[in-house]
Design a protein around this motif. Sequence first.
Motif, PDB file in Angstrom:
ATOM      1  N   ALA A 141       9.391  25.424  -4.754  1.00 36.39           N
ATOM      2  CA  ALA A 141       8.329  25.137  -5.461  1.00 36.39           C
ATOM      3  C   ALA A 141       7.944  26.159  -6.618  1.00 36.39           C
ATOM      4  CB  ALA A 141       7.073  24.727  -4.525  1.00 36.39           C
ATOM      5  N   LEU A 142       8.084  27.443  -6.112  1.00 32.67           N
ATOM      6  CA  LEU A 142       7.888  28.270  -6.983  1.00 32.67           C
ATOM      7  C   LEU A 142       8.896  28.591  -7.972  1.00 32.67           C
ATOM      8  CD1 LEU A 142       6.080  30.950  -7.246  1.00 32.67           C
ATOM      9  CD2 LEU A 142       7.575  32.237  -5.951  1.00 32.67           C
ATOM     10  N   ALA A 143      10.127  28.340  -7.796  1.00 29.18           N
ATOM     11  CA  ALA A 143      11.259  28.310  -8.758  1.00 29.18           C
ATOM     12  C   ALA A 143      10.736  27.292 -10.059  1.00 29.18           C
ATOM     13  CB  ALA A 143      12.365  27.810  -8.263  1.00 29.18           C
ATOM     14  N   ARG A 144      10.380  26.247  -9.532  1.00 29.19           N
ATOM     15  CA  ARG A 144       9.747  25.019 -10.658  1.00 29.19           C
ATOM     16  C   ARG A 144       8.494  25.604 -11.262  1.00 29.19           C
ATOM     17  NH1 ARG A 144      11.082  19.140 -10.291  1.00 29.19           N
ATOM     18  NH2 ARG A 144       9.754  18.046 -11.774  1.00 29.19           N
ATOM     19  N   TYR A 145       7.563  25.805 -10.567  1.00 30.93           N
ATOM     20  CA  TYR A 145       6.250  26.340 -11.171  1.00 30.93           C
ATOM     21  C   TYR A 145       6.618  27.630 -12.094  1.00 30.93           C
ATOM     22  CZ  TYR A 145       1.546  28.494 -11.156  1.00 30.93           C
ATOM     23  OH  TYR A 145       0.588  29.127 -11.721  1.00 30.93           O
ATOM     24  N   ASP A 146       7.632  28.296 -11.583  1.00 38.28           N
ATOM     25  CA  ASP A 146       7.811  29.629 -12.557  1.00 38.28           C
ATOM     26  C   ASP A 146       8.402  29.299 -13.984  1.00 38.28           C
ATOM     27  OD1 ASP A 146       6.602  31.711 -11.227  1.00 38.28           O
ATOM     28  OD2 ASP A 146       8.503  32.361 -10.146  1.00 38.28           O
ATOM     29  N   GLY A 147       8.744  27.860 -14.149  1.00 41.39           N
ATOM     30  CA  GLY A 147       9.220  27.307 -15.411  1.00 41.39           C
ATOM     31  C   GLY A 147      10.758  27.500 -15.522  1.00 41.39           C
ATOM     32  N   ARG A 148      11.575  27.704 -14.365  1.00 38.51           N
ATOM     33  CA  ARG A 148      12.971  27.784 -14.314  1.00 38.51           C
ATOM     34  C   ARG A 148      13.498  26.353 -14.910  1.00 38.51           C
ATOM     35  NH1 ARG A 148      14.445  31.011  -9.086  1.00 38.51           N
ATOM     36  NH2 ARG A 148      12.685  32.165  -8.631  1.00 38.51           N
ATOM     37  N   LEU A 149      13.252  25.393 -14.321  1.00 37.31           N
ATOM     38  CA  LEU A 149      13.486  24.061 -14.971  1.00 37.31           C
ATOM     39  C   LEU A 149      13.130  23.658 -16.351  1.00 37.31           C
ATOM     40  CD1 LEU A 149      14.775  21.257 -14.784  1.00 37.31           C
ATOM     41  CD2 LEU A 149      12.655  20.442 -13.572  1.00 37.31           C
ATOM     42  N   THR A 150      11.827  24.310 -16.907  1.00 41.50           N
ATOM     43  CA  THR A 150      11.534  23.896 -18.011  1.00 41.50           C
ATOM     44  C   THR A 150      12.453  24.948 -19.214  1.00 41.50           C
ATOM     45  OG1 THR A 150       9.255  23.899 -17.483  1.00 41.50           O
ATOM     46  CG2 THR A 150       9.775  24.619 -19.772  1.00 41.50           C
ATOM     47  N   ILE A 153      15.827  22.972 -19.500  1.00 44.66           N
ATOM     48  CA  ILE A 153      15.230  21.599 -20.335  1.00 44.66           C
ATOM     49  C   ILE A 153      15.246  22.218 -21.859  1.00 44.66           C
ATOM     50  CG2 ILE A 153      13.621  19.969 -20.951  1.00 44.66           C
ATOM     51  CD1 ILE A 153      13.087  19.554 -17.884  1.00 44.66           C
ATOM     52  N   ASP A 154      14.675  23.334 -21.992  1.00 47.20           N
ATOM     53  CA  ASP A 154      14.437  23.858 -23.582  1.00 47.20           C
ATOM     54  C   ASP A 154      16.019  24.144 -24.021  1.00 47.20           C
ATOM     55  OD1 ASP A 154      11.851  23.781 -23.654  1.00 47.20           O
ATOM     56  OD2 ASP A 154      11.503  25.801 -22.984  1.00 47.20           O
ATOM     57  N   ILE A 155      16.913  24.388 -23.197  1.00 41.91           N
ATOM     58  CA  ILE A 155      18.137  24.770 -23.585  1.00 41.91           C
ATOM     59  C   ILE A 155      18.752  23.480 -23.977  1.00 41.91           C
ATOM     60  CG2 ILE A 155      20.587  25.471 -23.020  1.00 41.91           C
ATOM     61  CD1 ILE A 155      19.101  27.885 -21.139  1.00 41.91           C
ATOM     62  N   TRP A 156      18.807  22.548 -23.187  1.00 39.55           N
ATOM     63  CA  TRP A 156      19.289  21.306 -23.569  1.00 39.55           C
ATOM     64  C   TRP A 156      18.801  20.474 -24.674  1.00 39.55           C
ATOM     65  CZ3 TRP A 156      18.259  19.084 -17.657  1.00 39.55           C
ATOM     66  CH2 TRP A 156      19.119  19.984 -16.880  1.00 39.55           C
ATOM     67  N   ARG A 157      17.272  20.657 -25.047  1.00 37.96           N
ATOM     68  CA  ARG A 157      16.684  20.020 -26.104  1.00 37.96           C
ATOM     69  C   ARG A 157      17.286  20.915 -27.259  1.00 37.96           C
ATOM     70  NH1 ARG A 157      11.482  21.589 -25.810  1.00 37.96           N
ATOM     71  NH2 ARG A 157      11.032  20.085 -27.552  1.00 37.96           N
ATOM     72  N   ASP A 158      17.562  22.216 -27.317  1.00 33.84           N
ATOM     73  CA  ASP A 158      18.078  22.802 -28.468  1.00 33.84           C
ATOM     74  C   ASP A 158      19.437  22.497 -28.818  1.00 33.84           C
ATOM     75  OD1 ASP A 158      15.740  24.360 -28.796  1.00 33.84           O
ATOM     76  OD2 ASP A 158      16.442  26.094 -27.802  1.00 33.84           O
ATOM     77  N   THR A 159      20.333  22.182 -27.626  1.00 36.77           N
ATOM     78  CA  THR A 159      21.612  21.455 -27.924  1.00 36.77           C
ATOM     79  C   THR A 159      21.735  20.222 -28.468  1.00 36.77           C
ATOM     80  OG1 THR A 159      22.499  22.868 -26.109  1.00 36.77           O
ATOM     81  CG2 THR A 159      23.856  21.012 -26.927  1.00 36.77           C
ATOM     82  N   LEU A 160      20.743  19.414 -28.087  1.00 34.22           N
ATOM     83  CA  LEU A 160      20.440  18.195 -28.713  1.00 34.22           C
ATOM     84  C   LEU A 160      20.180  18.194 -29.951  1.00 34.22           C
ATOM     85  CD1 LEU A 160      18.706  16.143 -25.962  1.00 34.22           C
ATOM     86  CD2 LEU A 160      20.867  15.382 -26.772  1.00 34.22           C
ATOM     87  N   LEU A 161      19.402  19.197 -30.451  1.00 33.38           N
ATOM     88  CA  LEU A 161      18.793  19.475 -31.941  1.00 33.38           C
ATOM     89  C   LEU A 161      20.098  19.527 -32.685  1.00 33.38           C
ATOM     90  CD1 LEU A 161      15.589  21.353 -31.535  1.00 33.38           C
ATOM     91  CD2 LEU A 161      15.867  18.741 -32.384  1.00 33.38           C
TER      92      LEU A 161
END
Length: 430
Positions: A141-150, A153-161
């Motif tokens: 839960a802490l890994a998710r809350y700390d923004g690691r998944l975010t 996802i930001d890296i994936w979104r930049d690649t898509l751009l």
Amino acid sequence: MRAGDTIMALSSGALPAGVAVIRLSGPLVRTALTFVAGSLPKPRHLALRAIGASRQLDQGLVAFFPAPHSFTGEDCAELQVHGSPAGVKAILAELRTQGLRLAEAGEFTRRAFENGKLDLVEIEGLGDLLGADTEKQRQQALARYDGRLTAEIDIWRDTLLDLRAEIEARLDFSDEGDVSEDLPEHWQVQLADLELAIASAMASVESGRIVREGIRVALAGAPNVGKSSLINALAKSDIAIVSDEAGTTRDVREVPLDIGGQLFLLLDLAGLRATESRAEAEGIRRAEQAIASADVVLWLRAPDVPDVPRPTTNGRLLVVGTKADLGPVDGQDLSVSTQASQGLDTLVKTLGTLGESLAGAEPALVSHERDRAALANALDALAETRNALGDWELAAESLRLASAALERLIGRLDAERVLDRLFASFCIGK
């Protein structure tokens, strides 16, 4: 939930208690805090103050968090006072005279989302953290809350751009001589790497779910094989009814057990046999359903009880010989005796090893069904992109759909319905 209001809540749990924490958020915080505590303390520093305007209601520590550097992004404050029901009630009543109202469930966190302090996956991580019972649940839960998944996802979104930019260039400047009709070689590599990264994350959803919800372990077998006795021995409590009479267990009973920081849910099930009792038959039907969906099945066999056919299961299967003090059984993986306290430690150790293989060594960042759906939609859109490379407009639209799936996951699109359901499970004051 009304925007612009200033809200307050007891955030520290049931009273009476040693300390009560009253949390405030909104545009009237500065005025209200000055009213009940005399003056604003230095931002993000605790100050000892008398609490009360016309009369002293209590004495406690006061903290002020000016916007935007606060949990909600608004002006916030906390009053740490004595955990007296009467004292807290009096303080809340005095704050109400300054125009504050009691917060709804999850309203502080919702304001954090609306003000850009947290995204949706981080909020889900916070919810999981608040409900964590075991060490592995806390870590995940802490890994998710700390923004690691975010961050992923930001890296994936930049690649898509980047991928979309190449496609859009061919749409907008197809008549220009310096824009090639063929995509550069690195474009295909980027697309393949992105598909692999999202597929790898999606593959970890099941292990993440197991950590978050617990490993379901079905104790199954014939009546009187020792299921309830084993449940009691593992839980070290008389939770299940133990009787020589067959068919006493009629429903599925869940018993939580923490093994090595991993949550296990032991399922005490009805014994499997042919029966004319409608109540027992329903219990057997539920038992078969639980066995089919269990992560681990302990198939119990005893020397003094004839074995019965095993139902179908997709989980890991262990044959456990019970009543080992009476003798062994054929084909057992391990044996136990609750009467002689024999083999129980070995069984617990074996379950712990199974748990490590099912849950994985590192915390999974994806663990919700919503994660699985969003990542699957993104992968489908990327597959459509590959199939549409002969038509730039269709390829660009497929890449846009992949971006939208990821935006939806973090709450940038269509978040309202997810938010309503999510915040309803939060406690008042969070």
